[in-house]
Design a protein around this motif. Structure first.
Motif, PDB file in Angstrom:
ATOM      1  N   PHE A 112     -48.234 -38.290 -32.766  1.00 29.73           N
ATOM      2  CA  PHE A 112     -47.104 -39.215 -32.700  1.00 29.73           C
ATOM      3  C   PHE A 112     -47.119 -40.217 -33.845  1.00 29.73           C
ATOM      4  O   PHE A 112     -46.086 -40.794 -34.192  1.00 29.73           O
ATOM      5  N   LEU A 113     -48.279 -40.399 -34.436  1.00 27.66           N
ATOM      6  CA  LEU A 113     -48.442 -41.425 -35.464  1.00 27.66           C
ATOM      7  C   LEU A 113     -48.360 -40.871 -36.870  1.00 27.66           C
ATOM      8  O   LEU A 113     -48.587 -41.601 -37.836  1.00 27.66           O
ATOM      9  N   ARG A 114     -48.037 -39.568 -36.997  1.00 25.09           N
ATOM     10  CA  ARG A 114     -47.922 -38.992 -38.334  1.00 25.09           C
ATOM     11  C   ARG A 114     -46.727 -38.048 -38.399  1.00 25.09           C
ATOM     12  O   ARG A 114     -46.037 -37.819 -37.408  1.00 25.09           O
ATOM     13  N   PHE A 115     -46.497 -37.516 -39.581  1.00 24.36           N
ATOM     14  CA  PHE A 115     -45.377 -36.602 -39.820  1.00 24.36           C
ATOM     15  C   PHE A 115     -45.589 -35.337 -39.008  1.00 24.36           C
ATOM     16  O   PHE A 115     -46.558 -34.610 -39.219  1.00 24.36           O
ATOM     17  N   ASN A 116     -44.675 -35.047 -38.065  1.00 24.10           N
ATOM     18  CA  ASN A 116     -44.871 -33.978 -37.092  1.00 24.10           C
ATOM     19  C   ASN A 116     -43.882 -32.849 -37.373  1.00 24.10           C
ATOM     20  O   ASN A 116     -42.732 -32.889 -36.920  1.00 24.10           O
ATOM     21  N   LEU A 117     -44.335 -31.832 -38.083  1.00 19.46           N
ATOM     22  CA  LEU A 117     -43.455 -30.725 -38.456  1.00 19.46           C
ATOM     23  C   LEU A 117     -42.986 -29.932 -37.236  1.00 19.46           C
ATOM     24  O   LEU A 117     -41.848 -29.458 -37.205  1.00 19.46           O
ATOM     25  N   PHE A 118     -43.858 -29.777 -36.265  1.00 13.66           N
ATOM     26  CA  PHE A 118     -43.463 -29.037 -35.062  1.00 13.66           C
ATOM     27  C   PHE A 118     -42.313 -29.733 -34.342  1.00 13.66           C
ATOM     28  O   PHE A 118     -41.339 -29.100 -33.929  1.00 13.66           O
ATOM     29  N   ALA A 119     -42.410 -31.052 -34.195  1.00 16.10           N
ATOM     30  CA  ALA A 119     -41.352 -31.813 -33.533  1.00 16.10           C
ATOM     31  C   ALA A 119     -40.054 -31.748 -34.319  1.00 16.10           C
ATOM     32  O   ALA A 119     -38.967 -31.618 -33.742  1.00 16.10           O
ATOM     33  N   ILE A 120     -40.155 -31.820 -35.645  1.00 12.53           N
ATOM     34  CA  ILE A 120     -38.963 -31.737 -36.494  1.00 12.53           C
ATOM     35  C   ILE A 120     -38.284 -30.389 -36.314  1.00 12.53           C
ATOM     36  O   ILE A 120     -37.064 -30.306 -36.126  1.00 12.53           O
ATOM     37  N   ALA A 121     -39.071 -29.311 -36.367  1.00 15.40           N
ATOM     38  CA  ALA A 121     -38.504 -27.962 -36.251  1.00 15.40           C
ATOM     39  C   ALA A 121     -37.883 -27.746 -34.875  1.00 15.40           C
ATOM     40  O   ALA A 121     -36.760 -27.234 -34.763  1.00 15.40           O
ATOM     41  N   LEU A 122     -38.585 -28.148 -33.825  1.00  9.62           N
ATOM     42  CA  LEU A 122     -38.094 -27.936 -32.460  1.00  9.62           C
ATOM     43  C   LEU A 122     -36.787 -28.676 -32.220  1.00  9.62           C
ATOM     44  O   LEU A 122     -35.802 -28.085 -31.739  1.00  9.62           O
ATOM     45  N   THR A 123     -36.752 -29.955 -32.533  1.00  8.47           N
ATOM     46  CA  THR A 123     -35.554 -30.753 -32.259  1.00  8.47           C
ATOM     47  C   THR A 123     -34.395 -30.357 -33.157  1.00  8.47           C
ATOM     48  O   THR A 123     -33.251 -30.274 -32.705  1.00  8.47           O
ATOM     49  N   SER A 124     -34.680 -30.088 -34.433  1.00  9.33           N
ATOM     50  CA  SER A 124     -33.611 -29.733 -35.371  1.00  9.33           C
ATOM     51  C   SER A 124     -32.954 -28.414 -34.994  1.00  9.33           C
ATOM     52  O   SER A 124     -31.720 -28.294 -35.002  1.00  9.33           O
ATOM     53  N   LEU A 125     -33.762 -27.416 -34.674  1.00 10.35           N
ATOM     54  CA  LEU A 125     -33.207 -26.103 -34.352  1.00 10.35           C
ATOM     55  C   LEU A 125     -32.407 -26.134 -33.048  1.00 10.35           C
ATOM     56  O   LEU A 125     -31.389 -25.444 -32.922  1.00 10.35           O
ATOM     57  N   LEU A 126     -32.844 -26.941 -32.087  1.00  7.68           N
ATOM     58  CA  LEU A 126     -32.068 -27.067 -30.855  1.00  7.68           C
ATOM     59  C   LEU A 126     -30.690 -27.677 -31.137  1.00  7.68           C
ATOM     60  O   LEU A 126     -29.671 -27.203 -30.625  1.00  7.68           O
ATOM     61  N   ILE A 127     -30.665 -28.714 -31.965  1.00  8.47           N
ATOM     62  CA  ILE A 127     -29.380 -29.339 -32.304  1.00  8.47           C
ATOM     63  C   ILE A 127     -28.486 -28.354 -33.047  1.00  8.47           C
ATOM     64  O   ILE A 127     -27.274 -28.294 -32.811  1.00  8.47           O
ATOM     65  N   VAL A 128     -29.063 -27.558 -33.935  1.00 10.37           N
ATOM     66  CA  VAL A 128     -28.286 -26.549 -34.658  1.00 10.37           C
ATOM     67  C   VAL A 128     -27.692 -25.542 -33.677  1.00 10.37           C
ATOM     68  O   VAL A 128     -26.531 -25.127 -33.820  1.00 10.37           O
ATOM     69  N   VAL A 129     -28.468 -25.137 -32.673  1.00 13.44           N
ATOM     70  CA  VAL A 129     -27.959 -24.209 -31.660  1.00 13.44           C
ATOM     71  C   VAL A 129     -26.774 -24.828 -30.925  1.00 13.44           C
ATOM     72  O   VAL A 129     -25.742 -24.166 -30.697  1.00 13.44           O
ATOM     73  N   TYR A 130     -26.884 -26.109 -30.562  1.00 10.29           N
ATOM     74  CA  TYR A 130     -25.764 -26.781 -29.886  1.00 10.29           C
ATOM     75  C   TYR A 130     -24.520 -26.777 -30.773  1.00 10.29           C
ATOM     76  O   TYR A 130     -23.407 -26.530 -30.295  1.00 10.29           O
ATOM     77  N   ALA A 131     -24.718 -27.064 -32.058  1.00 10.16           N
ATOM     78  CA  ALA A 131     -23.584 -27.101 -32.986  1.00 10.16           C
ATOM     79  C   ALA A 131     -22.954 -25.722 -33.142  1.00 10.16           C
ATOM     80  O   ALA A 131     -21.722 -25.591 -33.208  1.00 10.16           O
ATOM     81  N   LEU A 132     -23.787 -24.681 -33.181  1.00  7.02           N
ATOM     82  CA  LEU A 132     -23.254 -23.323 -33.314  1.00  7.02           C
ATOM     83  C   LEU A 132     -22.470 -22.911 -32.065  1.00  7.02           C
ATOM     84  O   LEU A 132     -21.456 -22.210 -32.171  1.00  7.02           O
TER      85      LEU A 132
END
Length: 205
Positions: A112-132
């Motif tokens: 939680f205290l550093r740059f979290n690539l897994f969190a970025i990928a998970l949240t971003s891809l979910l939002i993209v799915v909603y947009a699609l």
């Protein structure tokens, strides 16, 4: 050049917030969750900038931002959907994503205290799915938030790929890393211009 791109992005985001707020409070036309997302983005961006100038670690704010972004944009698209199955998918997927990230942070709080690539990928891809899904709905429905959704898909996909490339090439020169951050700042400006164009087309009258 980098500072110019960053502060230009901040300025355009603030302009978007002002314009969308004006339309919301005057005619109640703007989606409340989308307005909340713009306000939340402003608070997060300016908070991270202030902490940077105070020489304070602000990476934990990036995790708060991507989680808040998932919730607000998820609720935004949920409010646009009319099918119960689509609404349920959004709410369930948000809940599962928050559960997964919560377990990750509990198992290793340093994530939680550093740059979290897994969190970025998970949240971003979910939002993209909603947009699609929203794009699919717009084939037979009115084109609401069409340009804003183009910006969402464009920026989140491009930035996620850029973050992963940057992580895989972390041993390369500092000049290359700096270039990747400049490119991301440029992508944010394009994204905010899509949102601004959405306001011009949909709400400015």
């Amino acid at each position: 050049m980098s500072d110019f791109l960053i502060y230009s992005g901040y300025l355009i985001l603030l302009i978007n917030l002002i314009f969308y707020s004006f339309s919301f409070f005057r005619k109640k036309e703007v989606n409340v969750f989308f307005l909340g997302y713009l306000a939340f983005s402003c608070v997060m961006q300016y908070s991270m900038e202030i902490m940077y100038h105070l020489h304070t670690n602000n990476l934990f704010l990036s995790n708060i931002f991507i989680i808040g972004q998932l919730i607000l944009l998820g609720l935004f698209y949920n409010s646009l959907f009319t099918l119960k199955s689509q609404k349920s998918f959004v709410l369930i997927s948000i809940g599962l994503a928050l559960l997964i990230l919560g377990l990750q942070f509990m198992m290793d709080w340093s994530q939680f205290l550093r740059f979290n690539l897994f969190a970025i990928a998970l949240t971003s891809l979910l939002i993209v799915v909603y947009a699609l899904i929203h794009f699919y709905n717009m084939l037979t429905e009115s084109k609401t938030y069409y340009y804003a959704s183009i910006g969402v898909v464009f920026y989140l996909l491009a930035s996620t790929v850029l973050y992963f490339i940057g992580n895989l090439t972390h041993n390369l020169s500092n000049e290359f890393k700096f270039l990747s951050w400049q490119l991301n700042a440029f992508l944010i400006i394009i994204y905010y211009f899509f949102i601004l164009y959405e306001w011009k087309k949909s709400f400015s009258k």
